[in-house]
Design an enzyme around this catalytic site. Structure first.
Site, PDB file in Angstrom:
ATOM      1  N   ILE A  31      -0.398  -6.623   3.638  1.00 22.35           N
ATOM      2  CA  ILE A  31      -1.116  -7.276   4.749  1.00 22.35           C
ATOM      3  C   ILE A  31      -1.025  -6.468   6.038  1.00 22.35           C
ATOM      4  O   ILE A  31      -0.172  -5.593   6.182  1.00 22.35           O
ATOM      5  CB  ILE A  31      -0.579  -8.698   5.020  1.00 22.35           C
ATOM      6  CG1 ILE A  31       0.904  -8.637   5.424  1.00 22.35           C
ATOM      7  CG2 ILE A  31      -0.773  -9.627   3.836  1.00 22.35           C
ATOM      8  CD1 ILE A  31       1.287  -9.691   6.401  1.00 22.35           C
ATOM      9  N   GLY A 236      18.534   0.076   4.212  1.00 23.18           N
ATOM     10  CA  GLY A 236      18.087  -1.318   4.164  1.00 23.18           C
ATOM     11  C   GLY A 236      19.174  -2.244   4.663  1.00 23.18           C
ATOM     12  O   GLY A 236      20.045  -1.839   5.440  1.00 23.18           O
ATOM     13  N   SER A 237      19.117  -3.473   4.191  1.00 19.06           N
ATOM     14  CA  SER A 237      20.047  -4.489   4.684  1.00 19.06           C
ATOM     15  C   SER A 237      21.420  -4.340   4.019  1.00 19.06           C
ATOM     16  O   SER A 237      21.539  -3.774   2.924  1.00 19.06           O
ATOM     17  CB  SER A 237      19.481  -5.867   4.370  1.00 19.06           C
ATOM     18  OG  SER A 237      19.366  -6.021   2.966  1.00 19.06           O
ATOM     19  N   GLY A 241      22.453  -3.473   0.236  1.00 19.79           N
ATOM     20  CA  GLY A 241      23.339  -2.296   0.119  1.00 19.79           C
ATOM     21  C   GLY A 241      24.519  -2.582  -0.801  1.00 19.79           C
ATOM     22  O   GLY A 241      24.904  -1.743  -1.624  1.00 19.79           O
ATOM     23  N   GLU A 258      22.456   3.617   4.541  1.00 19.56           N
ATOM     24  CA  GLU A 258      22.161   3.414   5.962  1.00 19.56           C
ATOM     25  C   GLU A 258      21.798   1.946   6.112  1.00 19.56           C
ATOM     26  O   GLU A 258      20.753   1.513   5.633  1.00 19.56           O
ATOM     27  CB  GLU A 258      20.984   4.294   6.412  1.00 19.56           C
ATOM     28  CG  GLU A 258      21.294   5.776   6.453  1.00 19.56           C
ATOM     29  CD  GLU A 258      22.419   6.122   7.398  1.00 19.56           C
ATOM     30  OE1 GLU A 258      22.727   5.335   8.316  1.00 19.56           O
ATOM     31  OE2 GLU A 258      23.028   7.185   7.196  1.00 19.56           O
ATOM     32  N   CYS A 292      17.364  -0.688  13.139  1.00 18.45           N
ATOM     33  CA  CYS A 292      18.800  -0.777  12.879  1.00 18.45           C
ATOM     34  C   CYS A 292      19.559  -0.327  14.116  1.00 18.45           C
ATOM     35  O   CYS A 292      20.686  -0.727  14.342  1.00 18.45           O
ATOM     36  CB  CYS A 292      19.151   0.086  11.686  1.00 18.45           C
ATOM     37  SG  CYS A 292      18.460   1.717  11.813  1.00 18.45           S
TER      38      CYS A 292
END
Ligand code: NAD
Length: 487
Positions: A31, A236-237, A241, A258, A292
């Site tokens: 989207i 990512g989160s 992770g 990361e 981040c």
């Protein structure tokens, strides 16, 4: 049409494996977050596609791994040139798929070009460094050092800086001589699909680079667990992770992670106030705060607080939020409904926790659709609230005062994360001293969040394992080998 390749059964092919574009199974609905309208469908993959991609990467590895650094550098330069040639189109794709303003999308694309160019240089420098002699305290032995690619690597990236996080992994992996299976975010696959198109045209040997679009569970999880993958690099989160690390542990894969951040901007009493306000807005509202590295904690010397808040409110309320494609818009949309709702929940919880809303916290007037939020500033945020401690990943700043340098450092370091920090001060020796005391992988002094391929990216504590960019980013994809010979 956003991508140059024709759609298959109404969906864009989401797999590039062994030099071929293939259509996968499940469709990913992509989207435009500024309009909430569907851009197109991408036919994503699953565990079978991951298997195919790892097989192709494994078959391509022996030749690519033995190619010279010079040859690999030349390929990276062709990719950089291909990105530069499609710069305008890639800026549009970043803006449409992610919701970021054109000016920010342009920074992303230029970063990608700079990263591929930088790692082309490092790749070219590898040949003369290979097999260098190691000085030994014995005349009876000789030793030489080799840096070899670690094999097939899996790269898993998020949606907030599509293509940039990919370039930070892909360029050094290819420079090192690794072959790659890349999984972009299912939310923003379009920039990576375009990048894959560029790579397909660059003459990189088939199987060296493979792309598998898809969801985390359908593609990310089997890639993280695959025994044929030597190393995983994930951005990512923290929650994902942990899962990636657990899966990687089963076959003792190397991992680079990361993850999240909860970083601070420290404004000292001798700081230039206008600069401080600009840096606070940049650190909190760039990419609609979906960074981040967002400096979402703003720590201000008590004597400046009142004036700082007054100026910050004026500046935050003047930020032009709107259609990312409109020139002059400073803040675009959040990436999707889930992220929008998550940030709204954090704002509501912050109010419940007793934080004072200075400005924002709601949809901008006049924007009835799209995932837009006003730049938001809270003060008097309780130290134990989620707003203060957790990563919000939206345009939300939390301001607190401090009375001493020591208190400012302690407040900044009081986090399970340690990615970045910013210091604003007119006293150079104080700024350097504070920078040294902060638990963060990168500290800016009186500067916006400039990032160079030469300086490392990554942080302390739960923000990272390892570092990207610079020579450290390359070393993450290399094995060290010594050969010792009796003379
Ligand atoms: P996410 O963790 O939800 O997803 C990241 C990637 O992992 C996506 O490609 C996703 O499909 C995939 N994934 C999801 N579940 C998986 C699983 N079980 N196994 C393997 N892969 C899986 O993160 P996001 O929402 O896309 O991005 C936002 C997060 O990324 C934030 O927490 C942010 O702090 C972090 N981030 C960190 C950095 C950094 O450099 N430290 C940079 C950008 C983003």
């Amino acid at each position: 049409m956003l991508n140059s390749r024709p759609p298959h059964n109404g969906a864009l092919a989401g797999l590039y494996i062994d030099g071929q574009w293939l259509s996968g199974g499940d469709s990913l609905r992509v989207i435009n977050p500024a309009t909430e309208e569907q851009l197109l469908d991408v036919a994503g993959g699953d565990a079978v596609a991951v298997e195919q991609a790892v097989r192709a990467a494994s078959a391509a590895f022996p030749a690519w791994g033995l190619s010279s650094g010079g040859e690999r550098g030349a390929c990276l330069r062709r990719i950089a040139a291909g990105v530069a040639a499609r710069r305008a189109r890639l800026i549009q794709l970043q803006a449409r798929n992610n919701g970021k303003p054109l000016a920010e999308a342009a920074i992303d694309v230029d970063d990608v070009i700079a990263t591929f160019t930088y790692y082309a240089e490092l790749a070219e420098s590898l040949d003369v460094q290979q097999d260098i002699a190691v000085a030994l305290p014995s005349a009876e032995f000789s030793a030489r050092l080799r840096r070899e690619p670690c094999g097939v690597v899996g790269l898993i990236v998020p949606w907030n800086f599509p293509m940039v996080t990919t370039a930070w992994k892909l360029a050094p992996a290819l420079a090192a001589g690794c072959t790659v299976v890349l999984k972009p975010s299912e939310v923003t696959p379009l920039p990576e699909l375009e990048l894959a198109d560029i790579i397909a045209e660059s003459g990189l040997p088939a199987g060296v680079f493979n792309l598998v679009c898809g969801t985390g569970l359908a593609v990310g999880a089997p890639l993280a667990a695959h025994p044929g993958v030597a190393k995983l690099s994930f951005t990512g989160s923290n929650a994902v992770g942990v899962q990636v690390m657990q899966r990687a542990a089963e076959t003792i894969k190397g991992v680079s992670l990361e993850l999240g951040g909860k970083s601070s901007l420290l404004v000292f009493a001798d700081a230039d106030l206008d600069l401080s306000v600009e840096l606070a807005c940049g650190g909190g509202f760039f990419n609609a705060g979906q960074m981040c590295s967002a400096t979402s904690r703003v720590l201000v010397a008590a004597e400046l607080l009142e004036e700082f808040l007054a100026r910050l409110q004026v500046r935050a309320e003047a930020i032009r939020v709107g259609d990312p494609l409109e020139p002059g818009v400073e803040m675009g949309a959040l990436v999707n409904q889930a992220q929008y709702q998550r940030v709204c929940r954090h704002i509501a919880d912050g109010l419940d926790a007793g934080a004072r809303l200075l400005t924002g916290g709601e949809r901008p007037a006049g924007l009835s659709r799209g995932y837009f939020l006003r730049p938001t500033v809270f003060t008097e945020v309780p130290l134990d609230s989620a707003l203060w401690r957790e990563e919000i990943f939206g345009p939300v700043l939390c301001v607190r005062s401090f009375v001493s340098e020591q208190e400012a450092i302690e407040l900044a370091n009081d986090s399970e994360f340690g990615l970045v920090a910013s210091v604003v001060s007119g006293d150079a020796s104080r700024a350097e001293r504070v920078a040294n005391a902060l638990q963060a992988g990168l500290v800016w002094i009186n500067a916006p969040q400039v990032i160079f391929p030469q300086t490392a990216w990554g942080g302390y504590k739960q923000s990272s394992i390892g570092r990207e960019l610079g020579p450290w980013g390359l070393q993450a994809f290399q094995e060290i080998k010594h050969v010792i010979r009796a003379l």
